[in-house]
Every structure is written in structure tokens, then in C-alpha cells.
Design a protein around this motif. Structure first.
Motif, PDB file in Angstrom:
ATOM      1  N   GLU A 264     -11.794 -24.558   6.218  1.00 32.32           N
ATOM      2  CA  GLU A 264     -11.053 -25.723   6.267  1.00 32.32           C
ATOM      3  C   GLU A 264     -11.720 -27.003   6.009  1.00 32.32           C
ATOM      4  O   GLU A 264     -11.027 -28.302   5.877  1.00 32.32           O
ATOM      5  CB  GLU A 264      -9.911 -25.556   7.172  1.00 32.32           C
ATOM      6  CG  GLU A 264      -9.038 -24.708   7.032  1.00 32.32           C
ATOM      7  CD  GLU A 264      -9.703 -23.237   7.511  1.00 32.32           C
ATOM      8  OE1 GLU A 264     -10.612 -23.277   8.270  1.00 32.32           O
ATOM      9  OE2 GLU A 264      -9.046 -22.388   7.195  1.00 32.32           O
TER      10      GLU A 264
ATOM     11  N   HIS B  34      -6.072 -18.100   1.224  1.00 29.68           N
ATOM     12  CA  HIS B  34      -5.463 -18.619   2.633  1.00 29.68           C
ATOM     13  C   HIS B  34      -6.259 -17.670   3.733  1.00 29.68           C
ATOM     14  O   HIS B  34      -6.439 -17.968   4.564  1.00 29.68           O
ATOM     15  CB  HIS B  34      -4.086 -18.237   2.619  1.00 29.68           C
ATOM     16  CG  HIS B  34      -3.463 -16.747   2.797  1.00 29.68           C
ATOM     17  ND1 HIS B  34      -3.260 -16.236   1.563  1.00 29.68           N
ATOM     18  CD2 HIS B  34      -2.991 -16.225   3.790  1.00 29.68           C
ATOM     19  CE1 HIS B  34      -2.923 -14.997   1.908  1.00 29.68           C
ATOM     20  NE2 HIS B  34      -2.724 -15.081   3.431  1.00 29.68           N
ATOM     21  N   ASP B  35      -6.595 -16.427   3.255  1.00 32.84           N
ATOM     22  CA  ASP B  35      -7.132 -15.544   4.528  1.00 32.84           C
ATOM     23  C   ASP B  35      -8.713 -15.230   4.386  1.00 32.84           C
ATOM     24  O   ASP B  35      -9.333 -14.292   4.804  1.00 32.84           O
ATOM     25  CB  ASP B  35      -6.506 -14.099   4.108  1.00 32.84           C
ATOM     26  CG  ASP B  35      -6.594 -13.460   2.984  1.00 32.84           C
ATOM     27  OD1 ASP B  35      -7.120 -14.116   1.892  1.00 32.84           O
ATOM     28  OD2 ASP B  35      -6.307 -12.334   2.715  1.00 32.84           O
ATOM     29  N   LYS B  36      -9.453 -16.184   3.392  1.00 36.96           N
ATOM     30  CA  LYS B  36     -10.801 -15.890   3.066  1.00 36.96           C
ATOM     31  C   LYS B  36     -11.627 -16.865   4.316  1.00 36.96           C
ATOM     32  O   LYS B  36     -12.700 -17.073   3.987  1.00 36.96           O
ATOM     33  CB  LYS B  36     -11.107 -16.317   1.687  1.00 36.96           C
ATOM     34  CG  LYS B  36     -10.426 -15.615   0.667  1.00 36.96           C
ATOM     35  CD  LYS B  36     -10.531 -14.018   0.790  1.00 36.96           C
ATOM     36  CE  LYS B  36     -10.115 -13.429  -0.563  1.00 36.96           C
ATOM     37  NZ  LYS B  36      -8.566 -13.318  -0.567  1.00 36.96           N
TER      38      LYS B  36
ATOM     39  N   SER C  44      -3.737 -21.449  -2.785  1.00 39.15           N
ATOM     40  CA  SER C  44      -3.158 -21.260  -1.615  1.00 39.15           C
ATOM     41  C   SER C  44      -2.975 -19.736  -1.197  1.00 39.15           C
ATOM     42  O   SER C  44      -3.502 -19.308  -0.181  1.00 39.15           O
ATOM     43  CB  SER C  44      -1.941 -21.886  -1.285  1.00 39.15           C
ATOM     44  OG  SER C  44      -2.100 -23.324  -1.539  1.00 39.15           O
TER      45      SER C  44
END
Length: 396
Positions: free
Chosen positions: A342, A321-323, A317
Motif C-alpha cells: 500500500e 487486494h490479497d497480494k 482491486s
């Protein structure tokens, strides 16, 4: 590669073409013996069920999901129906015309609410009730309903956990004492609604391995996106979580091909298909540890592995999360099918898998005793599904 998929993609409301198509489908059953209704056909196991059954001349297949998966069917005997099963009106309109159904395969669930919540339980029960309301009054030839749940049947949805050490759960293990488990609710609903001349079975896989961009808890999708980003950014291919989950066997893998074949076996084998509510663990076979197979995974993905592969503080996480923009770059560079990160990856789920506080290992004794012997090695399954995802242009 495959023949074109027959599709019925209509919105809610009267649709003459849709009704005419259903009448034609009803006429075609004269040339077949079995008619499958796959609820959740775009998921990991649903896709494998459709692929397997459409290759058999004695089967016709209706595939049900809200959206098509975008991949062609293998055969002429497959019909996709777009339907929102949480909408009782849409479900009745779309499914009540399928009078020829002989087998129902329930391989879906509504995941909008947390596991163990009343809302999750109520929503999944309502979805199945909508389907049964549409199908049961008119499908007089119905023989079997095959329900997929999972090995979380054997443990509570939240702490406190008490596995008592290494336990291999068998199908007779009692239900855990918790207020809301939608697995139990679906079993109880089938027991209540089905008549004695319709057999039904329950299948409990562990960690599902397969390929689909339509699955909420998609381990292979998450693993492949993580490895692809590590390679693209030259990041070390490490894992964190609980040391037990790294060094010990603590969870069963379940190849989607095996689970699909077990559904078909239980639905058609004369020795088990008429049983009422018979449960079967659906796991691939031998126990495994991530420590043993991590280097094989790294070689498959061609990523850098440091000497210390297990980093307890690492979480998917936090690292991923910013990828999202990085994944978009990879998709564009490699000419992949358009997906958002996602669509394939669930980092919370990956952290839960590698940080599981309790061992969930299931026995295969029952299915093997009754004659179902299909099994897969875990590393072979993972490598197979990586190749499948590459062929489908989901990953580089």
C-alpha cells in the motif's frame, strides 16, 4: 551517490538546536539569490523540484513534509524540516523563522477525505492557511507562489459528466458547477491573502509520472508493483476498465520532471513570474493510447502478455487486494527497500484511471506560446521512471 541531506527533524515544542539551525540558515542566504520553500517535498514533483534547485548555486531549498523520504539530497544547500501542516502550532513554530523565503512551491494536498467533499476542501484550505499565516508576516522578500492542482479542475468530481466528445481544455475553461473543489478553494485563498507585489501561478498536470513512496495517487508505483507481482506469480499482464481508455487518447501524462521545470519557469521568468493567478496546463505533449504502448511496458517488466491484453472484466482491486504477502516476498527476495504494497500501490486509483468515464485532455498552446517548450513522450517517461524506481531499490 549524493551528498548527505541536512535534516531538521524535531518534534513540537521548544527546541534550542532547531532555532539555532534556522538562524544559521538565515545567515547563509547572503551567498544565494533565491530561497525555495517546497511544500510536499517527498512527493512526485516535490522531489524533482528539490533535485533541480539544489543543483543550482543561486538557490537554497527548504523541503517540508511530515516524514523524510529516506533518499539523500544532491546538494549542500538543502534543509529538510519535518512539519505537520495541519497543526497550526507546529506549522507556526517550524516555518515562521524562515524569513528568507523568496519562492513557495505548493505541491501537496491532504487526501484523507474524498475529492469533492466539504471535508477535503476545508482541510486543504486550512493547511495552506496555516503555512501562509507562518510565512507571510516575516518573509518580506517573497516573490512568487506556485500552486499545483490538476486537470480535474475542468471536470466535476463525480457524475454526471459531460465532456461533449473530444475536448482539449485550455486554461480559460470555466470552473465546473459543484459545491466543493479544493483546487478552487486554494486558488481563492491565494487571491485573498497575497499582496499585489507577490506573483502567483497555478499548474495543472494530468496523470503524474514519477517516483515516490509518499504519494497517495501513485500511478508508476501501482503499475510497477502490479507488473512485479505478475512476473513473480507468472500471471498474465492484462488490463481492464473502459474500452475507450484502452483504444483512444483520453488522458494526458505529465512527467514529474516537466512539471517541476514548469513551476521553476513560471516562478522565475520575468515575462510570467509577476502575473497574478496565471494558470498553466502542465502536460507532457503528444496524446497516447494504452493499446499502443502496452507491449513496450510488458517488455520492460519481462511479463507474459496474452493475445488479448484488454479484459473488460478485470479490475486491479479484485486481482491485487490479497497480494500484500506476495509483495513482501518480492521485497525480501530482491533486497528492496522495506515497503508495504500500500505504500506504493493504490488499486482503486488504477481502476479509476483505466475506467475513466470522460476524456480529460489539456492544451499546451499557452505555455508553448510563452516560451516553455519542455515535453516528453509517454512511453519514454514510463520507462525512465521504472529505471529510477529500480535504482532507488523500490522495485525489482
Amino acid at each position: 551517490m549524493h551528498a548527505p541531506m541536512h535534516s531538521i527533524l524535531n518534534t513540537r515544542g521548544p527546541n534550542q538546536k532547531y532555532h539555532q539551525s534556522c538562524k544559521l540558515m538565515g545567515q547563509e542566504i547572503k551567498a544565494t539569490q533565491n530561497v525555495a520553500l517546497i511544500i510536499g517535498v517527498t512527493g512526485l514533483v516535490g522531489k524533482e523540484l528539490a533535485r533541480s534547485l539544489t543543483m543550482r548555486s543561486e538557490w537554497k531549498v527548504y523541503g517540508i513534509a511530515r516524514r523524510p523520504d529516506g533518499f539523500p539530497s544532491q546538494g549542500y544547500n538543502y534543509y529538510f524540516i519535518s512539519c505537520d501542516l495541519l497543526d497550526p502550532v507546529d506549522t507556526m513554530e517550524k516555518l515562521s523563522l524562515l524569513e528568507d523565503v523568496t519562492h513557495i512551491f505548493w505541491v501537496t494536498w491532504a487526501s484523507q477525505f474524498p475529492l469533492g467533499s466539504k471535508e477535503c476542501c476545508d482541510q486543504n484550505q486550512a493547511m495552506m492557511s496555516n503555512v501562509l499565516n507562518a510565512i507571510l508576516p516575516r518573509a518580506k522578500a517573497l516573490k512568487h507562489v506556485s500552486l499545483q492542482t490538476g486537470t480535474k479542475h475542468y471536470i466535476p468530481s463525480a457524475a454526471p459528466f459531460d465532456s461533449g466528445g473530444v475536448v482539449y481544455y485550455d486554461e480559460e475553461s470555466p470552473r465546473v458547477l459543484e459545491s466543493y473543489n479544493f483546487y478552487y478553494a486554494l486558488e481563492d485563498l491565494l487571491r485573498e491573502r497575497l499582496t499585489s507585489n507577490v506573483g502567483w501561478s497555478v499548474h495543472r498536470p494530468g496523470l503524474l509520472l514519477g517516483s515516490s513512496p509518499r504519494t497517495a495517487f501513485n500511478f508508476m508505483g501501482s503499475l510497477c508493483v502490479y507488473a512485479s507481482i505478475c512476473r513473480h506469480l507468472s500471471l498474465p499482464f492484462v488490463v481492464g476498465g473502459a474500452r475507450m481508455c484502452w483504444e483512444e487518447a483520453y488522458i494526458d501524462a505529465s512527467d514529474a520532471r516537466l512539471v517541476a521545470q514548469q513551476h521553476i519557469w513560471a516562478s522565475t521568468d520575468d515575462s510570467v513570474s509577476l502575473a497574478i493567478g496565471e494558470a498553466f496546463n502542465a502536460v507532457s505533449g503528444s496524446p497516447f493510447t494504452w493499446k499502443e504502448i502496452w507491449l513496450a511496458l510488458a517488455a520492460k517488466f519481462q511479463v507474459f502478455v496474452p493475445e488479448e491484453m484488454f479484459v473488460p472484466s478485470f479490475t486491479f482491486s479484485a486481482a491485487m487486494h490479497d497480494k500484500g504477502p506476495v509483495w513482501e516476498e518480492i521485497v525480501e527476495k530482491e533486497g528492496l527497500k522495506r515497503t508495504q504494497m500500500e505504500d506504493l500501490a493504490n488499486w482503486w486509483f488504477m481502476d479509476a484511471v483505466f475506467g475513466c468515464p470522460v476524456k480529460i485532455l489539456a492544451s499546451r498552446n499557452k505555455v508553448e506560446r510563452l516560451g516553455f517548450g519542455t515535453s516528453f513522450g509517454t512511453v519514454e517517461s514510463i520507462l525512465y521512471w521504472v529505471d529510477c524506481m529500480r535504482e532507488e531499490k523500490l522495485i525489482p
